[in-house]
Design a protein around this motif. Structure first.
Motif, PDB file in Angstrom:
ATOM      1  N   MET A  87       0.810  -1.223   0.000  1.00  0.00           N
ATOM      2  CA  MET A  87       0.000   0.000   0.000  1.00  0.00           C
ATOM      3  C   MET A  87       0.844   1.274   0.000  1.00  0.00           C
ATOM      4  N   ASP A  88       2.143   1.149   0.199  1.00  0.00           N
ATOM      5  CA  ASP A  88       3.030   2.298   0.093  1.00  0.00           C
ATOM      6  C   ASP A  88       3.913   2.175  -1.149  1.00  0.00           C
ATOM      7  N   ASN A 209      -1.099   8.221   5.125  1.00  0.00           N
ATOM      8  CA  ASN A 209      -2.044   9.216   4.595  1.00  0.00           C
ATOM      9  C   ASN A 209      -2.724  10.066   5.656  1.00  0.00           C
ATOM     10  N   GLY A 210      -2.551   9.716   6.931  1.00  0.00           N
ATOM     11  CA  GLY A 210      -3.215  10.490   7.969  1.00  0.00           C
ATOM     12  C   GLY A 210      -2.824  10.027   9.362  1.00  0.00           C
ATOM     13  N   ASP A 211      -3.354  10.740  10.367  1.00  0.00           N
ATOM     14  CA  ASP A 211      -3.046  10.413  11.757  1.00  0.00           C
ATOM     15  C   ASP A 211      -4.172   9.644  12.420  1.00  0.00           C
ATOM     16  N   CYS A 212      -5.148   9.204  11.636  1.00  0.00           N
ATOM     17  CA  CYS A 212      -6.303   8.497  12.176  1.00  0.00           C
ATOM     18  C   CYS A 212      -6.876   7.571  11.099  1.00  0.00           C
ATOM     19  N   ASN A 213      -7.719   6.654  11.532  1.00  0.00           N
ATOM     20  CA  ASN A 213      -8.462   5.850  10.570  1.00  0.00           C
ATOM     21  C   ASN A 213      -9.474   6.748   9.873  1.00  0.00           C
ATOM     22  N   PHE A 214      -9.649   6.560   8.574  1.00  0.00           N
ATOM     23  CA  PHE A 214     -10.648   7.384   7.897  1.00  0.00           C
ATOM     24  C   PHE A 214     -11.167   6.704   6.645  1.00  0.00           C
ATOM     25  N   LYS A 244     -10.087  16.699   8.011  1.00  0.00           N
ATOM     26  CA  LYS A 244      -9.680  17.618   6.954  1.00  0.00           C
ATOM     27  C   LYS A 244      -8.254  17.302   6.534  1.00  0.00           C
ATOM     28  N   ILE A 245      -7.856  17.844   5.410  1.00  0.00           N
ATOM     29  CA  ILE A 245      -6.496  17.637   4.923  1.00  0.00           C
ATOM     30  C   ILE A 245      -5.617  18.819   5.333  1.00  0.00           C
ATOM     31  N   ILE A 251      -6.283  14.837   8.894  1.00  0.00           N
ATOM     32  CA  ILE A 251      -6.254  15.086  10.335  1.00  0.00           C
ATOM     33  C   ILE A 251      -7.686  15.021  10.863  1.00  0.00           C
ATOM     34  N   CYS A 252      -7.918  14.208  11.878  1.00  0.00           N
ATOM     35  CA  CYS A 252      -9.254  14.070  12.460  1.00  0.00           C
ATOM     36  C   CYS A 252      -9.433  15.038  13.635  1.00  0.00           C
ATOM     37  N   GLU A 253     -10.628  15.567  13.754  1.00  0.00           N
ATOM     38  CA  GLU A 253     -10.943  16.427  14.895  1.00  0.00           C
ATOM     39  C   GLU A 253     -11.002  15.594  16.170  1.00  0.00           C
TER      40      GLU A 253
END
Length: 263
Positions: A87-88, A209-214, A244-245, A251-253
């Motif tokens: 996946m990377d 791709n981010g700091d959380c599951n999304f 949001k990006i 980045i998740c709230e």
């Protein structure tokens, strides 16, 4: 998207002679029968990755411990492209032949990354071993590739589509939020919500791709056509977050957007 581009590229590949894409295996763990490259078709996903993801329903945490190593073997025209990825990183090879080795329980697929004649020193190999009972499909194998992991890994054939399989482990189901409103997430990547009605979604598996599951939801009003929702399972509840990006990462709230109870 990368996978689609890779598969489009494979349409330019030279036509392979299918009768050469097999080997007769005798007195090995594959049993005494002919093994064709078509017997290996499908999406092969790391068994350890599957087990951990099924247990924690947390793609980001699973990614940190067990990369989603995957090998895709799929007929395209008269050839068999092979995709190797975690996946990377992603590698595309073309099957040339499947052959035996000096080890009784091991086969290997000879591969090339070019449709031009190549030197024998440039041929790459995908080693495999496992059990195939007569007249039965191959469902579990060990593969060893020389591009990304470079070690033996147990893989499970999950079929022809990655999304539905992953969705079934992590999100699929019927839910109800705090306001008694109905939500659904289906295996096929469709869902319903009281806010958006019907929608399509895709679950992110890469930890880069981010700091959380999304998940990414189709949103024609958004600048890039997508809306992101973060999520985490907590106390048997599916907690959703607006996301949001920022600096090319999701980045998740901190504050939950909705909390869903399985129904």
């Amino acid at each position: 998207m990368k996978k689609k581009l890779i598969m489009q590229k494979s349409n330019l590949i030279f036509k392979l002679i299918l009768p050469f894409l097999f080997v007769f295996v005798e007195n090995s763990l594959f049993a005494s029968e002919t093994i064709y490259i078509k017997d290996l078709q499908g999406i092969w996903l790391s068994e350890k990755y599957i087990m951990q993801l099924e247990s924690n329903k947390n793609p980001l945490e699973t990614y940190k411990n067990q990369k989603p190593n995957m090998i895709v073997i799929k007929r395209d025209g008269s050839g068999y492209p092979i995709i190797i990825t975690n996946m990377d990183k992603i590698v595309l090879q073309i099957a040339i032949a499947i052959e035996g080795t000096d080890k009784q329980d091991t086969l290997r697929i000879a591969m090339s990354d070019s449709n031009s004649p190549i030197n024998s020193n440039d041929v790459k190999f995908l080693n495999l071993r496992g059990i195939k009972e007569p007249n039965k499909a191959l469902k579990k194998l060990q593969f060893k590739e020389s591009f990304i992991t470079k070690k033996w890994i147990n893989y499970v054939n999950i079929g022809k589509s990655l999304g539905p399989f992953i969705n079934s482990l992590v999100l699929s189901g019927k839910y109800e939020d705090e306001n008694k409103k109905k939500w659904t997430f289906k295996d096929d990547g469709t869902g319903t919500s009281p806010v958006k009605g019907n929608f399509y979604y895709e679950l992110n598996l890469s930890g880069k791709n981010g700091d959380c599951n999304f998940i990414e939801i189709e949103d024609l009003l958004a600048a890039d056509g997508k809306r992101r929702l973060g999520f985490i399972w907590k106390n048997n509840k599916l907690v959703l977050f607006n996301a949001k990006i920022k600096n090319s990462k999701v980045i998740c709230e901190d504050k939950p957007y909705r909390t869903l109870l399985p129904r």
